[in-house]
Enzyme design. Structure first.
Site, mmCIF file in Angstrom:
data_model
loop_
_atom_site.group_PDB
_atom_site.id
_atom_site.type_symbol
_atom_site.label_atom_id
_atom_site.label_comp_id
_atom_site.label_asym_id
_atom_site.label_seq_id
_atom_site.Cartn_x
_atom_site.Cartn_y
_atom_site.Cartn_z
ATOM 1 N N VAL A 1 45.290 28.516 72.665
ATOM 2 C CA VAL A 1 46.531 27.955 72.845
ATOM 3 C C VAL A 1 46.543 26.463 73.244
ATOM 4 O O VAL A 1 45.660 25.840 73.659
ATOM 5 C CB VAL A 1 47.217 28.870 74.347
ATOM 6 C CG1 VAL A 1 46.295 28.451 75.568
ATOM 7 C CG2 VAL A 1 48.725 28.561 74.309
ATOM 8 N N ASP B 1 55.022 13.633 77.984
ATOM 9 C CA ASP B 1 54.326 14.115 76.681
ATOM 10 C C ASP B 1 55.114 14.865 75.638
ATOM 11 O O ASP B 1 55.910 15.851 75.951
ATOM 12 C CB ASP B 1 53.476 15.212 77.258
ATOM 13 C CG ASP B 1 52.411 15.676 76.102
ATOM 14 O OD1 ASP B 1 52.471 15.336 75.088
ATOM 15 O OD2 ASP B 1 51.596 16.805 76.539
ATOM 16 N N HIS C 1 49.892 21.425 75.469
ATOM 17 C CA HIS C 1 50.886 20.722 75.728
ATOM 18 C C HIS C 1 52.140 21.702 75.775
ATOM 19 O O HIS C 1 52.220 22.709 75.296
ATOM 20 C CB HIS C 1 51.075 19.685 74.281
ATOM 21 C CG HIS C 1 49.788 18.967 74.092
ATOM 22 N ND1 HIS C 1 50.040 17.684 75.056
ATOM 23 C CD2 HIS C 1 48.917 18.792 73.522
ATOM 24 C CE1 HIS C 1 48.608 16.931 74.315
ATOM 25 N NE2 HIS C 1 48.098 17.899 73.616
#
Lengths: 556, 556
Positions: B366, B196, B369
């Site tokens: 928040v 990611d 990732h």
């Protein structure tokens, strides 16, 4: 009563409150009006196809004889961009600093109206006097050179409008904000402060332009090939800093993009930008020098598809193509709404092999607006009796109001004004006192105000589902269909690939027409509305889309 | 040669590289294909009127018999949203964790295809085996519960795909990311990591959900009236935290908004969300309790005009209206492109008298990732031989590649892949090996793929300048005008207020028609194109706008 009314000052924002842009504030006393700024706003995505938005100045047109002049805080579009449209309707004197007027001049020249306008360059420290007002300009710092706050001495007290500002102790041009003057006015009892709220949500201080300059110079030091820097053309001090970093490494400088070329020429002519003889080159000549001796300063930092940097990124620029080893610096941050365009721009430049430096990975830009600690300093120096937070969306204005409250100001003395609202002030008090006509005038092409809600609603609808036009010729005498129905469509489905659907649609219309003919209905309005309904339902069931349906009946 | 080809693993992303969304990765070996995720993308503003975008799966349809199954990392739309469209074309088994499948089920039910699909709930720690592959799921943390990475053991080595992830040592649900398993696989020589890249530009660590929870509880403690919290419905742990904060202050909880109601019901049913008996109330009953005993958890954190919070803000919600004293918490951050919508939403709520808390002023959200330090940890644990940065625009992928290089990885082993590109791997090496058909399929209403470039270009044009339709009936025998020209327009100017312009326009068309009739032109195409040109020039000179001009000739 008449006398009492006369002894009040009215403050009326005609733009810039609860929105970003088209700043225009009216200060009125008795038979006189002075105006602070005359900006435009850039249309949001919901204003389909609209080019610019300006303030509705009906109130001023109704009070023509009172208007003594327009006083400009600085030369950004949201503060001067409305001038050509304003002055065409109401030709009053304009006052501003040298650079601000330089930019206004160029704008009025484009509109071929410079000869008819009166531009007065002000001198800092001197006041412009009318019957009731004395207006003075006070040096501030902002993301354009020669920015000022404006203090208006009225019979009821001093009104200070900061314009857009930040506090920079080490600005590139050495023109430090005149804190002494604000302090001195603060000692003379300021009636009203109107102050920039853009960054009222941000804690701390805005970093000095000097730090950005140092970062740029470091990046230039590491660059192996050409450096291409995109910034706002009007950020003359930033451009000066880029020039300085270039010269430090022996790079020649070329400007690219219409506004960059235009504004830098104005700034150099007026002495706000300095580039030694021989160091400025034309974009046509960049190939004559080694890559590491070239800097290109360009427009397009917002990813605007037609601006120079986007054209460079998409290989459609006539003179500049990205080469391996190029460093591209985006020395700007996204204006809200432009995030995706800029992201695409960065992607395209990276994919072409450029090294791209932008604010998310290095500090190459800083805001031109004061953060919370700077706002606190300004409030504390000026100590106003009343306060209107200006320049910002409602959320920013509210944070600014809370900040003033936090400094001990009486909440009753803080006014959250809306565009068009009147605040009436005297040395004894202030109150909201009604509203004047106000609003947004949309400019689309040559048309001013001819794009209204109906047209915008249609454009939105068209953009989502397209349009389908049904044309039929009817013989009025016999009430029979002579020809058609014909169906043409745009933005709904691709005609060539959807023949079946459109043939079925034609059958639906035909059936509906036959019914009307049988009943000998000759009211075209009824026929049209029956067609609209039947076709609309058919298409929605088939596609779950609702294009605009436009039936046209031709009578023979 | 044939044998050599057979012994390679192919990795082919069909979506998710160089873009946010429609994640779909193909892993192929010999006669077998497994697929990781099957997402959709939400259309950018340039895709006028398009509802959804899915990946082109032509390559898979051409290799139907190889496809063994789809393995889902987590239940977000960009990872599961393409399934109904995929499974309609290619019905293969789907594997995922309980919550992920719960969300998939609800989606397939809506499409009335659940009965025909095979959903297999996986158990962490167990492997799904095919002839050549062993697939295992590994616990990660993300902004939805039950998220996993996927490891695929191939004959050439282990491939790890992180899915979307972050490292949270103190997640709300106690399900800490399984770092041990990643470490163990790292010791077994991992061939390829796909990880990611969404936050690869951000330094440091992502703050724990626990901190957000503590902040929310503090805000709840200060709230005097109702608390309305908008968040992503799928962020089940966040919603759980909001419930916890509510219960701490004796507040009942109501859900508002379709997806919030739906997903929370699924999450509670499957045991991922807990709300004690009697604490959940219907929105219909909120007036039965004092304001300070009510929490409303709602959709609309992105300012979507039709979602609950926007309707509350614009006073068009049927059951909830803002009251003085309400606190509204926007526990989400803007998805790029939504900034302006959210800003308007905040403004509207503030103006209605609510106290609005959002990330710019308090930390109430928040990201889901991993930031740079978390990515470094993952790379260091997994120690892959080859690396493909995934999930992100090109700029994010590149930063992630640079990060891997910074950790000492050989740049030759890092592959910046594009959607559709094949990476061929063996234990000895990896290389780009051509491309497969790939791209974006647009879904608009019921139509899949029938909105193409022509339709989009027309919608863009229509949205900017509108359309003007010119209808004329011509007697073919005598080549003479029987009726018209009639002009109708939408989105160009408002017909009622622009009669003069449209009358002149009709004259222009008439003149052009007369010329054609005189010359006895019977080729309708030529007449139409002459009308288009003459009218286009006339309108541009008069207005500086270029509407679409659609001439329709009816032949009698």
């Amino acid at each position: 009563m008449v006398i009492k009314n006369k002894s009040k000052v009215k403050v009326i924002p005609l733009g810039g409150l609860g929105e970003i842009g088209k700043n225009l504030t009216v200060i009125e006393y008795d038979n006189e009006i002075v105006i602070i700024d005359c900006g435009l706003a850039f249309p949001g995505a919901e204003l389909y196809g609209v080019d610019l938005v300006i303030a509705d100045i009906t109130y001023l047109l109704n009070n023509k004889d009172k208007v003594k002049g327009i006083f400009l805080t600085h030369g950004h579009e949201d503060h001067i961009g409305g001038l050509p449209y304003f002055l065409k309707q109401l030709n009053v004197p304009v006052y501003g600093t040298k650079l601000t007027l330089g930019l206004v001049k160029s704008k009025l020249e484009e509109h071929r109206m410079l000869a008819d306008c009166t531009l007065n360059e002000i001198k800092l420290g001197l006041q412009i006097k009318t019957e009731h007002f004395k207006v003075e300009f006070i040096r501030t710092c902002h993301s354009i050179a020669d920015a000022c706050a404006i203090a208006i001495h009225t019979p009821e007290g001093i009104i200070i409008h900061t314009g857009d500002f930040k506090i920079d102790y080490t600005p590139i041009d050495g023109e430090v904000i005149d804190l002494q003057r604000f302090a001195k006015l603060g000692n003379q009892r300021v009636l009203l402060l109107m102050a920039d709220s853009t960054n009222a949500e941000r804690p701390g201080y805005t970093v000095s332009e000097k730090i950005i300059g140092e970062n740029l110079t470091r990046i230039f030091g590491n660059a192996k090939g050409r450096v291409i820097v995109a910034s706002f053309a009007s950020n003359i001090n930033r451009v000066q800093q880029i020039i300085k970093s270039s010269l430090a490494y022996g790079r020649k400088v070329a400007f690219s993009g219409r506004s960059m070329e235009k504004i830098s020429a104005i700034a150099m002519e007026l002495g706000y930008m300095h580039l030694p003889e021989g160091q400025l080159i034309s974009v046509d000549d960049i190939h004559k020098y080694p890559a590491d001796k070239i800097t290109i300063i360009t427009t397009g930092s917002q990813g605007e598809p037609m601006a120079a940097l986007s054209r460079i990124a998409s290989s459609t620029h006539r003179k500049i193509a990205i080469e391996k080893g190029d460093s591209v610096i985006i020395s700007a941050s996204p204006i809200p709404g432009n995030e995706k365009l800029i992201s695409k721009l960065i992607d395209a430049l990276l994919q072409k092999g450029a090294d791209v430096i932008y604010n998310a990975i290095e500090e190459v830009h800083v805001s031109g607006h004061a953060c919370q600690e700077e706002l606190k300093l300004m409030h504390t120096l000026i100590k106003p009796k009343f306060f209107i937070p200006v320049h910002g969306e409602y959320r920013h204005l509210r944070q600014h109001a809370l900040l003033a409250e936090g400094l001990g100001m009486d909440p009753k003395n803080i006014f959250m004004l809306e565009t068009g609202q009147i605040l009436e002030l005297s040395r004894n008090g202030a109150r909201k006192a009604g509203i004047v006509p106000s609003g947004s005038i949309m400019i689309d092409g040559l048309g001013i105000g001819d794009v209204g809600n109906v047209v915008l609603r249609d454009r939105k609808h068209l953009s989502e589902d397209g349009i389908i036009t049904v044309v039929v010729a009817i013989d009025k005498a016999s009430v029979s269909v002579l020809s058609g129905p014909d169906i043409v469509t745009r933005g709904f489905v691709y005609e060539r690939e959807s023949r079946d659907l459109l043939n079925e649609a034609r059958d639906v219309v035909k059936t509906e027409l036959d019914k009307c003919m049988e009943k000998k209905i000759t009211d075209w309005f009824i026929i049209k509305s029956n067609i609209k309904y039947a076709l609309g339902e058919f298409l929605y069931n088939k596609t779950k889309r609702r294009p605009i349906i436009l039936p046209v009946i031709i009578e023979i």
